[in-house]
Design an enzyme around this catalytic site. Structure first.
Site, mmCIF file in Angstrom:
data_model
loop_
_atom_site.group_PDB
_atom_site.id
_atom_site.type_symbol
_atom_site.label_atom_id
_atom_site.label_comp_id
_atom_site.label_asym_id
_atom_site.label_seq_id
_atom_site.Cartn_x
_atom_site.Cartn_y
_atom_site.Cartn_z
ATOM 1 N N GLY A 49 -2.282 24.424 -1.961
ATOM 2 C CA GLY A 49 -2.806 23.160 -2.611
ATOM 3 C C GLY A 49 -2.958 22.169 -1.626
ATOM 4 O O GLY A 49 -2.074 22.289 -0.725
ATOM 5 N N THR A 50 -3.689 21.082 -1.908
ATOM 6 C CA THR A 50 -3.957 20.214 -0.914
ATOM 7 C C THR A 50 -2.955 18.723 -1.302
ATOM 8 O O THR A 50 -1.931 18.459 -0.796
ATOM 9 C CB THR A 50 -5.340 19.732 -0.492
ATOM 10 N N THR A 51 -3.895 17.948 -1.987
ATOM 11 C CA THR A 51 -3.325 16.446 -2.217
ATOM 12 C C THR A 51 -2.815 16.053 -3.477
ATOM 13 O O THR A 51 -3.888 16.272 -4.657
ATOM 14 C CB THR A 51 -4.537 15.392 -1.733
ATOM 15 N N GLY A 184 0.894 16.569 0.920
ATOM 16 C CA GLY A 184 -0.115 17.613 1.105
ATOM 17 C C GLY A 184 -1.097 17.222 2.155
ATOM 18 O O GLY A 184 -0.749 16.088 2.761
#
Lengths: 269, 230
Positions: A49-51, A184
């Site tokens: 997962g990123t941000t 993230g």
């Protein structure tokens, strides 16, 4: 009563903990009991997962996340939700290895609900934040291998009457943020963006705008973060946590705000 | 060494049952009533802190009469059972039937094996997902006997009189207010004193709610519902 029975009734403070119950009855269901090994090159092949971010505003906290999960340089999933409701007054935004993060969010939800049902009263926000820290610490061996889980936890503190934001490190270190925080791969870009736009006591529209701009900036600078997808109609998830509970900013409203933002940016270039 | 007296198994079970029934008869009663949007639980309970009615899971509630520490133990065991099952499978896989069976097993074993039986009766109530589907009400007795009830259920000291009253007065499709007023009248069947919101513990499983359907009705709202038609 035998000593053991006394112990069970009084000394076992964790009677209301679901995690401790799992540890006792089904330890195989607990995440990350594996021993730490050196970092594995396979780890980048696991979806990440990123941000995600959280911003304080007048009524409480606003939490948001982009919708993309990445596998190395590939898109793993386009419509993942990274903001989970923990209970009526708190939420958790996940960043890091997607699988373990989602599992931790689910375990944390159950933990909070279990406590509330067994004790008859909910945990304080402080108590929930500490409990999450302990669960992140449990994940340390896996984190050493590269399967990092570092959520943002935010909620409305009924006692203090304000929204509060907590960030974590992989060892379970817990730090409270007074204004905003983003985590993230695009977290740094989102934080930089929020630093310029954050003001005290923003209303919901202002907070939503600052949030979407921060996610847009993160999507522009960070390859892992997904921007608004106009073709498929995929826009960030945005949730609010206020005195009246955990709410969702409707997709429509997010879409309109995103589109306005894009038009404005286009006008500037 | 003196020889223990011989007691026939039949006599022993009879004594135990009588002992448990006496304990339960001393306590106040609880009724469960199906209404339009779910199931209503009404208990005569002057305490606002020690609950007789509680939430087990999304669509499942628990009610206990008799000895507090005993049904409290059963309640916590039920929450554990439900949360474990929901976490290892999915939330939809947690059912009232499985839980009622577990209670029946536990109470049955205690009744036959322990010297002192539990002096409790419990209700496990599961509200149906959507209109049309059936609500489930399981009534489990001190010896593990299990019955599934329809429309209404009563347990506690005056259960028989209350059941008779409900049999004559219950009809399907009650609103929440009508169900509540009927439930309170049922609890007053054997006593002359009127029950006010301060004597009652009331909760519903409301199928129109999202996810966790259990909610308590606080005294203020309760007063308004009770006074509604007067």
């Amino acid at each position: 009563m035998t000593d053991e029975q006394w112990q069970a009734v009084f000394a076992n403070y964790s009677n209301a903990s679901f995690v401790e119950l799992l540890r006792g009855t089904s330890p195989h269901l607990l995440p990350a009991l594996g021993a730490g090994a050196p970092e594995d090159p396979m780890v980048s092949a696991v979806p990440h997962g990123t941000t995600v971010l959280a911003v304080r505003y007048r009524d409480g906290v606003l939490m948001a996340g982009d919708r993309q999960a990445t596998e190395g340089f590939q898109v793993a999933h386009r419509t993942i939700d990274k903001i989970y409701k923990a209970d009526d007054l708190s939420g958790i935004g996940i960043a890091g290895a997607a699988g373990p993060s989602m599992e931790m969010a689910r375990l944390f939800q159950t933990e909070v609900e279990h406590y509330e049902k067994v004790e008859g009263d909910g945990l304080s926000l402080e108590g929930k934040a500490n409990r999450l820290a302990q669960m992140i610490r449990m994940n340390l061996p896996a984190a050493m291998q590269g399967l990092i889980v570092i959520p943002i936890f935010a909620g409305f503190d009924e006692k203090a009457g304000v929204g509060r934001i907590f960030k974590y490190d992989i060892t379970g270190g817990r730090y409270e943020e007074a204004e905003y925080f983003a985590q993230g791969s695009g977290g740094k870009d989102a934080r930089d963006s929020l630093k310029k736009r954050y003001r005290k006591d923003m209303n919901k529209e202002e907070a939503l705008r600052a949030t979407l701009e921060a996610l847009l900036d993160a999507a522009e600078e960070d390859i892992g973060t997904g921007g608004p997808d106009l073709i498929r109609g995929i826009f960030p998830t945005v949730k609010t946590i206020t005195r009246s509970g955990f709410g969702e900013v409707p997709d429509d409203e997010v879409r309109r705000a995103c589109e306005a933002l894009l038009v404005e940016r286009k006008g500037r270039l | 060494m003196p020889l223990p007296y011989y007691v026939s198994p039949e006599q022993m079970m009879k004594d135990k049952a009588e002992y448990a029934r006496k304990g339960i008869a001393r306590g106040k009663s609880i009724v469960a009533l199906e209404y339009l949007d779910g199931v209503l639980l009404v208990a005569e309970n002057p305490s606002t802190l020690l609950h007789k009615i509680s939430e087990i899971y999304d669509r499942i509630a628990f009610a206990g009469v008799g000895k507090y520490n005993e049904f409290e133990n059963l309640r916590v065991a039920g929450v554990r059972h439900a949360d474990l099952k929901g976490y290892s499978y999915s939330r939809g896989d947690v059912t009232g039937k499985a839980l009622a069976n577990a209670y029946s097993q536990a109470l049955g074993n205690i009744f036959t094996q322990d010297i002192k039986p539990f002096e409790v009766e419990v209700l496990v109530v599961e509200v149906a997902e959507a209109n049309g589907a059936k609500n489930e009400i399981f009534h489990i007795l001190y010896d593990g006997t299990i019955e599934d009830e329809h429309n209404y259920a009563a347990m506690g000291g005056q259960a028989d009189e209350i059941r008779r009253f409900l049999k004559d007065n219950y009809r399907e499709g009650l609103s929440l207010q009508e169900a509540l007023q009927l439930g309170v009248r049922a609890l007053m069947v054997t006593q002359n004193k009127a029950l006010t919101e301060r004597d009652l513990e009331v909760a519903v499983l409301d199928r129109t709610k999202e996810r966790r359907r259990f909610r308590r009705i606080p005294p203020e709202a309760l007063r308004q519902l009770l006074e509604g038609s007067k």
